[in-house]
Design a protein around this motif. Structure first.
Motif, PDB file in Angstrom:
ATOM      1  N   ILE A  84      -7.615   8.765   3.295  1.00 34.53           N
ATOM      2  CA  ILE A  84      -6.535   8.045   2.605  1.00 34.53           C
ATOM      3  C   ILE A  84      -7.089   7.134   1.512  1.00 34.53           C
ATOM      4  O   ILE A  84      -6.671   7.188   0.359  1.00 34.53           O
ATOM      5  CB  ILE A  84      -5.698   7.212   3.602  1.00 34.53           C
ATOM      6  CG1 ILE A  84      -5.106   8.112   4.681  1.00 34.53           C
ATOM      7  CG2 ILE A  84      -4.590   6.481   2.869  1.00 34.53           C
ATOM      8  CD1 ILE A  84      -4.406   7.354   5.794  1.00 34.53           C
ATOM      9  N   ILE A 141       0.639   4.349  -2.661  1.00 36.76           N
ATOM     10  CA  ILE A 141       0.358   5.732  -2.280  1.00 36.76           C
ATOM     11  C   ILE A 141       1.511   6.655  -2.677  1.00 36.76           C
ATOM     12  O   ILE A 141       1.295   7.763  -3.171  1.00 36.76           O
ATOM     13  CB  ILE A 141       0.042   5.810  -0.772  1.00 36.76           C
ATOM     14  CG1 ILE A 141      -1.328   5.153  -0.544  1.00 36.76           C
ATOM     15  CG2 ILE A 141       0.063   7.241  -0.274  1.00 36.76           C
ATOM     16  CD1 ILE A 141      -1.826   5.193   0.859  1.00 36.76           C
ATOM     17  N   ALA A 142       2.721   6.185  -2.505  1.00 39.66           N
ATOM     18  CA  ALA A 142       3.869   7.005  -2.890  1.00 39.66           C
ATOM     19  C   ALA A 142       3.863   7.245  -4.400  1.00 39.66           C
ATOM     20  O   ALA A 142       4.173   8.348  -4.865  1.00 39.66           O
ATOM     21  CB  ALA A 142       5.164   6.327  -2.453  1.00 39.66           C
ATOM     22  N   LEU A 165       1.583   6.960   5.063  1.00 42.07           N
ATOM     23  CA  LEU A 165       1.665   5.954   4.008  1.00 42.07           C
ATOM     24  C   LEU A 165       2.452   6.419   2.791  1.00 42.07           C
ATOM     25  O   LEU A 165       3.071   5.636   2.108  1.00 42.07           O
ATOM     26  CB  LEU A 165       0.254   5.530   3.585  1.00 42.07           C
ATOM     27  CG  LEU A 165      -0.433   4.575   4.556  1.00 42.07           C
ATOM     28  CD1 LEU A 165      -1.901   4.425   4.201  1.00 42.07           C
ATOM     29  CD2 LEU A 165       0.255   3.217   4.547  1.00 42.07           C
ATOM     30  N   GLY A 166       2.420   7.732   2.537  1.00 38.80           N
ATOM     31  CA  GLY A 166       3.109   8.221   1.349  1.00 38.80           C
ATOM     32  C   GLY A 166       4.525   8.708   1.619  1.00 38.80           C
ATOM     33  O   GLY A 166       5.186   9.222   0.720  1.00 38.80           O
ATOM     34  N   HIS A 168       9.671   0.147   5.998  1.00 39.93           N
ATOM     35  CA  HIS A 168       8.574  -0.711   6.470  1.00 39.93           C
ATOM     36  C   HIS A 168       8.946  -2.186   6.506  1.00 39.93           C
ATOM     37  O   HIS A 168       8.559  -2.902   7.425  1.00 39.93           O
ATOM     38  CB  HIS A 168       7.271  -0.442   5.705  1.00 39.93           C
ATOM     39  CG  HIS A 168       7.139  -1.090   4.373  1.00 39.93           C
ATOM     40  ND1 HIS A 168       6.283  -2.130   4.132  1.00 39.93           N
ATOM     41  CD2 HIS A 168       7.755  -0.847   3.214  1.00 39.93           C
ATOM     42  CE1 HIS A 168       6.379  -2.483   2.875  1.00 39.93           C
ATOM     43  NE2 HIS A 168       7.260  -1.726   2.291  1.00 39.93           N
ATOM     44  N   LEU A 169       9.731  -2.646   5.555  1.00 36.96           N
ATOM     45  CA  LEU A 169      10.055  -4.076   5.557  1.00 36.96           C
ATOM     46  C   LEU A 169      11.085  -4.464   6.611  1.00 36.96           C
ATOM     47  O   LEU A 169      11.102  -5.594   7.074  1.00 36.96           O
ATOM     48  CB  LEU A 169      10.532  -4.510   4.175  1.00 36.96           C
ATOM     49  CG  LEU A 169       9.406  -4.687   3.151  1.00 36.96           C
ATOM     50  CD1 LEU A 169       9.972  -5.108   1.814  1.00 36.96           C
ATOM     51  CD2 LEU A 169       8.353  -5.676   3.624  1.00 36.96           C
ATOM     52  N   LYS A 206       8.483   8.752   2.247  1.00 36.08           N
ATOM     53  CA  LYS A 206       9.676   7.985   1.837  1.00 36.08           C
ATOM     54  C   LYS A 206      10.185   7.143   3.011  1.00 36.08           C
ATOM     55  O   LYS A 206      10.648   6.021   2.849  1.00 36.08           O
ATOM     56  CB  LYS A 206      10.803   8.930   1.385  1.00 36.08           C
ATOM     57  CG  LYS A 206      10.516   9.625   0.074  1.00 36.08           C
ATOM     58  CD  LYS A 206      11.025   8.827  -1.117  1.00 36.08           C
ATOM     59  CE  LYS A 206      10.129   8.964  -2.332  1.00 36.08           C
ATOM     60  NZ  LYS A 206       9.803  10.307  -2.757  1.00 36.08           N
ATOM     61  N   MET A 239       7.206  -9.360   7.591  1.00 37.34           N
ATOM     62  CA  MET A 239       6.188  -9.809   6.644  1.00 37.34           C
ATOM     63  C   MET A 239       6.093 -11.330   6.716  1.00 37.34           C
ATOM     64  O   MET A 239       7.034 -12.022   6.354  1.00 37.34           O
ATOM     65  CB  MET A 239       6.601  -9.339   5.245  1.00 37.34           C
ATOM     66  CG  MET A 239       5.520  -9.414   4.201  1.00 37.34           C
ATOM     67  SD  MET A 239       4.045  -8.408   4.514  1.00 37.34           S
ATOM     68  CE  MET A 239       4.724  -6.749   4.466  1.00 37.34           C
ATOM     69  N   HIS A 296      -1.072  11.430   7.368  1.00 37.80           N
ATOM     70  CA  HIS A 296      -0.759  10.005   7.401  1.00 37.80           C
ATOM     71  C   HIS A 296       0.631   9.752   6.840  1.00 37.80           C
ATOM     72  O   HIS A 296       1.193  10.593   6.138  1.00 37.80           O
ATOM     73  CB  HIS A 296      -1.820   9.191   6.678  1.00 37.80           C
ATOM     74  CG  HIS A 296      -1.803   9.332   5.191  1.00 37.80           C
ATOM     75  ND1 HIS A 296      -0.912   8.659   4.402  1.00 37.80           N
ATOM     76  CD2 HIS A 296      -2.570  10.076   4.354  1.00 37.80           C
ATOM     77  CE1 HIS A 296      -1.122   8.964   3.145  1.00 37.80           C
ATOM     78  NE2 HIS A 296      -2.118   9.844   3.083  1.00 37.80           N
ATOM     79  N   THR A 314       8.497   5.727   5.279  1.00 41.46           N
ATOM     80  CA  THR A 314       7.701   4.495   5.372  1.00 41.46           C
ATOM     81  C   THR A 314       8.165   3.488   4.328  1.00 41.46           C
ATOM     82  O   THR A 314       8.391   2.315   4.625  1.00 41.46           O
ATOM     83  CB  THR A 314       6.209   4.819   5.163  1.00 41.46           C
ATOM     84  OG1 THR A 314       5.855   5.893   6.020  1.00 41.46           O
ATOM     85  CG2 THR A 314       5.334   3.613   5.455  1.00 41.46           C
ATOM     86  N   LEU A 315       8.310   3.976   3.108  1.00 43.35           N
ATOM     87  CA  LEU A 315       8.753   3.113   2.013  1.00 43.35           C
ATOM     88  C   LEU A 315      10.093   2.465   2.328  1.00 43.35           C
ATOM     89  O   LEU A 315      10.318   1.293   2.095  1.00 43.35           O
ATOM     90  CB  LEU A 315       8.957   3.961   0.759  1.00 43.35           C
ATOM     91  CG  LEU A 315       7.801   4.083  -0.204  1.00 43.35           C
ATOM     92  CD1 LEU A 315       8.195   5.022  -1.326  1.00 43.35           C
ATOM     93  CD2 LEU A 315       7.436   2.727  -0.764  1.00 43.35           C
ATOM     94  N   GLN A 357       1.211   9.778  -5.161  1.00 41.09           N
ATOM     95  CA  GLN A 357       1.655  11.130  -4.823  1.00 41.09           C
ATOM     96  C   GLN A 357       2.591  11.678  -5.890  1.00 41.09           C
ATOM     97  O   GLN A 357       2.535  12.860  -6.230  1.00 41.09           O
ATOM     98  CB  GLN A 357       2.362  11.126  -3.469  1.00 41.09           C
ATOM     99  CG  GLN A 357       1.369  10.990  -2.314  1.00 41.09           C
ATOM    100  CD  GLN A 357       2.061  10.931  -0.966  1.00 41.09           C
ATOM    101  OE1 GLN A 357       3.288  10.863  -0.887  1.00 41.09           O
ATOM    102  NE2 GLN A 357       1.282  10.946   0.091  1.00 41.09           N
ATOM    103  N   ILE A 395       0.833  -1.200   0.000  1.00 41.40           N
ATOM    104  CA  ILE A 395       0.000   0.000   0.000  1.00 41.40           C
ATOM    105  C   ILE A 395       0.873   1.257   0.000  1.00 41.40           C
ATOM    106  O   ILE A 395       0.609   2.214  -0.713  1.00 41.40           O
ATOM    107  CB  ILE A 395      -0.935  -0.001   1.232  1.00 41.40           C
ATOM    108  CG1 ILE A 395      -2.007  -1.081   1.057  1.00 41.40           C
ATOM    109  CG2 ILE A 395      -1.591   1.357   1.411  1.00 41.40           C
ATOM    110  CD1 ILE A 395      -2.905  -1.262   2.260  1.00 41.40           C
ATOM    111  N   THR A 396       1.926   1.225   0.802  1.00 40.46           N
ATOM    112  CA  THR A 396       2.771   2.411   0.916  1.00 40.46           C
ATOM    113  C   THR A 396       3.412   2.742  -0.438  1.00 40.46           C
ATOM    114  O   THR A 396       3.586   3.910  -0.786  1.00 40.46           O
ATOM    115  CB  THR A 396       3.838   2.213   2.021  1.00 40.46           C
ATOM    116  OG1 THR A 396       4.703   3.336   2.015  1.00 40.46           O
ATOM    117  CG2 THR A 396       4.648   0.954   1.821  1.00 40.46           C
ATOM    118  N   GLU A 397       3.685   1.728  -1.241  1.00 41.16           N
ATOM    119  CA  GLU A 397       4.261   1.975  -2.568  1.00 41.16           C
ATOM    120  C   GLU A 397       3.218   2.564  -3.512  1.00 41.16           C
ATOM    121  O   GLU A 397       3.496   3.481  -4.278  1.00 41.16           O
ATOM    122  CB  GLU A 397       4.816   0.661  -3.143  1.00 41.16           C
ATOM    123  CG  GLU A 397       6.033   0.168  -2.386  1.00 41.16           C
ATOM    124  CD  GLU A 397       6.506  -1.203  -2.816  1.00 41.16           C
ATOM    125  OE1 GLU A 397       7.705  -1.343  -3.087  1.00 41.16           O
ATOM    126  OE2 GLU A 397       5.681  -2.133  -2.877  1.00 41.16           O
TER     127      GLU A 397
END
Lengths: 217, 481
Positions: free
Chosen positions: A108, A66-67, B398-399, B407-408, B401, B413, B396, B403-404, A70, A62-64
């Motif tokens: 979101i 959304i990025a 989620l967008g 996150h892993l 960098k 996971m 938020h 987080t990207l 954007q 999801i984060t990918e």
């Protein structure tokens, strides 16, 4: 730089979640005199469609998504100004009105669906969050969208989706618009119960379903 | 590192240690092996018949000689795994006579093909870093069952192996098989690829076979795990501290024997305690007291600066909630103690029945624990002050960098064995339980996973060795593997 290379780079910028590069390339496109609609469709949106497809196949997070969205929005903002300036309308597959129902301020999910719809070729009108039922009715009457998307993230606000549908019936507008509902608590059963046309269980399937609703797919 | 579990205080460890020394003096240890008795006598121990009294000085001296870290290698020599310190390696438990049939779910005697499958599945699981000769195949002649298990593992995985011999000659044959695969005895000494479990017989007895195995390994510098397996309330005191004292005496006497044979012989301080169930007469390894004694035992081993080994398995007969609860609790406690070799994934029924489905489920628990072990990263990047400021009130992440990028590494996971679907998606998928998912994962691995094959020379050397052993027994090659 050739146009083809520019479009490819725009696509790559979105796939690399690079907002600055997307913006820079959008400006470059305008300088080069490239059709801004084409730059949007075949460049930025193409990149997002690809990430969206990967997300649909559980190959992206999801984060990918959304990025990437954007990054596309960042470039699209510049291209849209140019499209407006030229008075060149983008040929949309359909008009989509979207908003989060009254009492619910979650954005979101709605935003990501809106961006994905744009990438798929829809003209999207986003009327924000915490939208009163009456506003949905007025906007449907005024803008005549092909599809209305109602987002609700809480079990306490999803009842408002029913309220909007009932209000549209009362106003005699229900038959003029397809309605798709979405949000974490929303299920196909709920969609049937309240008389919505479809449910979008995630961003990718929301786009798919919307295209089907207007007969494109 | 933070997040460490201690069941014993330093004072309690000292009390257990000094009680152990008293036991080593009176009644001493029974040693049923002439060579070990000779070594002990020569070292100045008082030996009367088969009873040996060992004093504190010799114990201290021998503990000093034993290495605190044992480097174990993958079969291809590409990866070195230092067993000791805070390092943790998970492996399937051994050795089961039974197997849950992957197709029918039936509990039946294990077969060679079951072990092949188990090894191939374990080879594919990233959190299972070592293997074991996990089941005794009932469909091969029993006099070669021990070495045939090893043959199967060597052919189907590169991972280091925890094993054991069923006879004196069996051990020698198995060491020769290992040597054949790595390129000779000297090479095996330089980079060992297996541990041999040697178990004293509780209470306080080093039987002839185990002792000879211990001596033969020491002579060749082949790593050993000493694993006393007392049955609490039957073959050791019902008090947990009393069991620890007796186990420790069995272990320390084993260290003395091996270090007298060869100073620096690599030996792991292990234990596999059971709790006797006074209602049903069963030996429960999934009991919390068994876990407590194993963990406290490992603390003693750490106190002596030795590598440690324990086992976390279940008493349940099938893959059910009990089996997962018991195993997960054992694995978690042992991880928090930082036991170096933790065996257990896959095992059921009082350490006597393997399940491939359980193996892939337990492997997920191990992956969670490996994440837990990494702990919390606290530094400028992780504190994320800039990111929190940028997102601000009500936004938020989620967008971002940030987080990207993270996150892993921050959020583990799981594989598809663990269900994280929404209610709707789960219903649509067919309302699968963890067992359904595990079956699919096993099928997937068995279909797709290709273990790294033996090199041509290694394979030829291994086959030649096996043929020679089989010829001596007058047994035809059972095939398969």
């Amino acid at each position: 730089m050739e146009k083809e290379e520019l479009l490819k780079r725009m696509e790559e910028a979105v796939k690399a979640y690079d907002e600055e590069e997307a913006r820079r390339l959008a400006e470059e496109a305008i300088r080069m005199g490239v059709d801004p609609v084409e730059a949007l469709e075949q460049g930025l949106a193409k990149g997002l469609r690809e990430v969206g497809d990967r997300f649909g196949r559980s190959e992206a997070f999801i984060t990918e998504l959304i990025a990437a969205a954007q990054a596309m929005e960042a470039g699209a903002e510049i291209l849209n100004r140019e499209i407006e300036r030229r008075g060149a309308a983008r040929e949309a597959v359909g008009r989509f009105l979207i908003g989060t129902v009254e009492g619910d301020i979650h954005s979101i999910g709605k935003n990501i669906v809106a961006t994905m719809l744009k990438a798929a070729g829809f003209e999207v009108i986003d009327i924000g969050v915490d939208v009163p039922t009456q506003t949905f009715v007025e906007k449907v009457k005024e803008l005549k969208p092909d599809i209305l998307g109602l987002s609700a993230l809480m079990t306490t606000t999803m009842v408002k989706q029913r309220e909007v549908i009932e209000a549209l019936k009362e106003a005699g507008l229900r038959d003029q618009v397809k309605i798709i509902i979405g949000g974490a608590p929303v299920t196909p059963d709920w969609a049937r119960e309240i008389g919505a046309d479809a449910v979008g269980l995630d961003a990718a399937s929301a786009v798919e379903t919307s295209l089907r609703l207007i007969g494109v797919k | 590192m933070t997040g460490r579990l201690r069941l014993l205080t330093e004072d309690q460890i000292e009390e257990i240690h000094s009680a152990t020394l008293e036991i080593l003096q009176e009644p001493g240890i029974a040693v049923e092996n002439p060579e070990a008795l000779r070594l002990l006598r020569e070292a100045g121990c008082e030996v009367e018949g088969e009873t040996v009294r060992i004093d504190e000085e010799l114990v201290d001296e021998c503990l000093k000689r034993a290495p605190s870290v044992i480097d174990i290698y993958t079969r291809d020599g590409e990866k070195r795994m230092p067993v000791g310190g805070d390092n943790i390696y998970f492996s399937p438990a051994s050795t089961a006579l039974y197997f849950i049939d992957h197709e029918t779910g039936e509990i039946r005697k294990a077969r060679a093909q079951d072990l092949v499958n188990l090894v191939r599945v374990a080879d594919a699981l990233d959190s299972i870093e070592m293997l074991s000769t996990a089941a005794v195949p009932s469909d091969v002649p029993q006099e070669i069952a021990d070495l045939y298990r090893l043959y199967i593992v060597l052919r189907n995985s590169v991972k280091p192996i925890i094993t054991g011999a069923f006879s004196k000659q069996g051990l020698i044959d198995m060491i020769e098989m290992l040597s054949a695969v790595v390129g000779g005895p000297e090479e095996l000494r330089r980079r060992p690829i297996a541990f041999f479990d040697c178990c004293p017989r509780s209470p306080l007895t080093w039987g002839d076979l185990s002792t000879q195995n211990l001596l033969d390994c020491a002579e060749r510098m082949v790593p050993v795990e000493i694993d006393p397996a007392p049955n609490i309330g039957v073959s050791s005191p019902v008090t947990l501290a009393g069991t620890l004292v007796q186990m420790n005496a069995e272990l320390l006497s084993g260290y003395v024997i091996s270090q007298l044979k060869r100073a620096g012989a690599p030996v792991v301080y292990g234990s596999v305690p059971f709790v006797f169930d006074m209602r049903y007469g069963t030996n429960r390894i999934g009991a919390v007291e068994a876990m407590m004694v194993a963990c406290a035992g490992a603390e003693l081993g750490k106190h002596y600066g030795l590598p440690t080994h324990t086992v976390a398995v279940s008493d349940s007969k099938v893959v059910d909630a009990q089996s997962l609860m018991e195993t997960a609790m054992g694995l978690t406690l042992m991880t928090l103690v930082r036991v170096n070799n933790i065996s257990g994934p896959g095992m059921l029924m009082f350490d006597n029945c393997q399940s491939l489905e359980k193996l892939v489920i337990d492997a997920e628990a191990c992956r969670m624990l490996l994440r837990l072990l990494r702990g919390l990263r606290v530094d400028e990047e992780a504190l994320a002050v800039d990111v929190i400021r940028r997102v601000g009130h009500g936004g938020h992440f989620l967008g971002e960098k940030h987080t990207l990028l993270h996150h892993l590494e921050e959020v583990w996971m799981p594989s598809d064995v663990i269900c994280r679907l929404s209610l709707d998606a789960w219903r649509k998928e067919g309302m699968k339980t963890i067992l359904d998912r595990a079956r699919e994962r096993v099928d997937e691995i068995l279909k797709a996973h290709q273990p790294k094959p033996l090199s041509k020379e290694a394979e030829e050397a291994l086959e030649e060795r096996l043929r020679a052993i089989l010829k001596r027994y007058g047994i035809p090659h059972p095939g398969g593997g």
